[in-house]
Scaffold this active site. Structure first.
Site, PDB file in Angstrom:
ATOM      1  N   SER A 176      68.678  -9.777 -53.403  1.00  0.00           N
ATOM      2  CA  SER A 176      68.677  -8.492 -53.766  1.00  0.00           C
ATOM      3  C   SER A 176      67.271  -7.658 -53.580  1.00  0.00           C
ATOM      4  O   SER A 176      66.510  -7.888 -52.686  1.00  0.00           O
ATOM      5  CB  SER A 176      69.624  -7.984 -54.936  1.00  0.00           C
ATOM      6  N   ASP A 236      79.003  -6.632 -47.972  1.00  0.00           N
ATOM      7  CA  ASP A 236      78.059  -6.643 -49.053  1.00  0.00           C
ATOM      8  C   ASP A 236      78.142  -4.926 -49.334  1.00  0.00           C
ATOM      9  O   ASP A 236      77.562  -4.417 -48.453  1.00  0.00           O
ATOM     10  CB  ASP A 236      76.718  -6.939 -49.002  1.00  0.00           C
ATOM     11  N   HIS A 291      78.287  -8.359 -53.134  1.00  0.00           N
ATOM     12  CA  HIS A 291      77.130  -8.417 -53.475  1.00  0.00           C
ATOM     13  C   HIS A 291      76.725  -9.355 -54.515  1.00  0.00           C
ATOM     14  O   HIS A 291      77.319  -9.550 -55.780  1.00  0.00           O
ATOM     15  CB  HIS A 291      76.349  -7.142 -54.295  1.00  0.00           C
TER      16      HIS A 291
END
Length: 411
Positions: A195, A323, A352
């Site tokens: 991320s 995502d 995610h």
């Protein structure tokens, strides 16, 4: 009659020649399963090493069918492996602090040339996150030395200056890489980022370019284009993630609120402390701390999509098409295709930081972990032994790097 022809013209009949014919067989390039999007300038170089990509991506029933269910399930219900860690708190050049968590006992147990893997968690994440722990254990089982880089305020890392980490700030990354490479000069360095940690990692790779100390890196769930990610972050159900991350940022901020007393200029400390969105927090604090004119200016200049063209080491990027936080439309596909060092894998599902699929689903390691490990081990096998002509490399003392304070504790 004796021939008067020159000797080199007296040829034997062709039937008496002993001719050996060599047939060259070219091994067919393995093809990934059609459920996966696999592109990149380094596709042919790395694809043979990724042994599991010929299998279909099968999302776990029910959980993996909806991106929000999968994201939330992975965050709350994925198992948390028990690992004993040893913490080092590094004082940086600006008197800030970051925390490095090593597997306890590995300094004595592993040889000094064991490959060294740095893990960079996502926004507000740290060594206590499930996806980090699973990757740590997998690498450790292969005799890799692993360290988790907990950014300022994350993973209970102390905040000692009125400055948080951000998507734009690479100073701490530079110092951590310098420290671990000096501590283990015989080891090849690798890194994995998730991320926002992936965004920071790819930006670092691009900035360092030809001078990069890493032998390879992996980017997972990278938002890449933060302007696009911000747009999607404020839509529909994504508001739930926005509020959750904002709440985590505000908790960290309030723990260290005294450091931010009497901050003048464009700082809006009350707004940051009571922010209702990540954008609001960044407007009140982050973008001012790092000298950006606006939040959009901060997001635009902190996007790792701008860095792919400058990456000069092997880089594997894995994204999920669905995502909700790192939108597929933000992936710099054309730049990845043009890069001889990059490979991109896009799974049809995954949410995610979810990827609830594969042999260990639903509670075990994400689908990505075996792929990542195959990639890293392939690079390590191909790496030649490194040597250092600088005498200082053989004496990895913290003092050489300018850190005056180094604290260790068990976590």
């Amino acid at each position: 009659m004796v021939s008067s022809s020159p000797a080199f013209l007296r040829l034997r009949p062709i039937a008496s020649l002993n001719v050996t014919t060599t047939t060259t067989t070219t091994k067919a390039m393995p093809s990934p399963h059609h459920s996966l999007e696999v592109i990149g300038g380094a596709r042919d170089a790395f694809l043979p090493a990724l042994k599991t990509l010929d299998r279909p991506y099968n999302a776990f029933p029910v959980i993996g069918w909806n991106r929000h269910v999968e994201t939330i399930f992975a965050a709350f219900f994925r198992s948390l492996p028990d690992v004993r860690l040893k913490r080092e708190c590094l004082r940086t050049k600006d008197n800030g602090s970051v925390a490095l968590d090593w597997v306890s006992g590995d300094h004595e147990r592993l040889p000094p040339d064991s490959p060294l893997l740095i893990l960079l968690p996502g926004l507000t994440g740290g060594s206590g996150d499930t996806y980090v722990r699973h990757m740590l254990l997998r690498a450790r089982s292969k005799q890799w030395r692993v360290v988790v880089f907990n950014s300022r305020g994350c993973g209970d890392s102390p905040v000692t200056t009125p400055q948080f980490y951000s998507a734009s700030f690479l100073g701490d990354m530079h110092e951590v890489v310098a420290y671990v490479s000096t501590r283990y000069p015989k080891a090849n360095l690798y890194a994995i980022g998730w991320s926002l940690g992936a965004n920071i990692l790819v930006r670092y790779l691009g900035q360092e370019s030809h001078s990069c100390r890493f032998s390879g890196a992996v980017s997972l769930c990278n938002p890449f284009n933060l302007v696009i990610a911000d747009e999607d972050f404020r839509k529909g159900f994504n508001n739930v993630y926005d509020k959750a991350l904002t709440s985590a940022l505000c908790r960290i901020f309030k723990k260290h609120a005294l450091l931010f007393e009497d901050m003048g200029g464009e700082y809006n400390i009350p707004s940051a402390a009571n922010a209702k969105s990540v954008r609001e927090f960044d407007e009140g604090l982050t973008r001012v701390s790092y000298g950006f004119k606006s939040v959009d200016d901060y997001y635009s200049n902190s996007s790792s999509s701008n860095s792919i063209n400058h990456v000069r080491i092997p880089l594997l990027c894995i994204q999920a098409e669905n995502d909700p936080i790192a939108p597929s439309r933000g992936i710099p596909r054309e730049d990845i295709k043009a890069s001889p060092n990059c490979l991109l894998i896009v799974t049809p599902k995954g949410g995610h930081l979810g990827w609830v699929a594969g042999a260990e689903a639903p509670l075990g390691a994400p689908w990505t972990d075996p792929v990542v490990m195959d990639f890293l081990e392939h690079l390590e096998r191909g790496s030649s032994e490194t040597s250092c002509s600088d005498p200082s490399c053989s004496d990895p003392k913290v003092e050489q790097l300018g850190w005056e304070d180094l604290h260790q504790l068990e976590v």
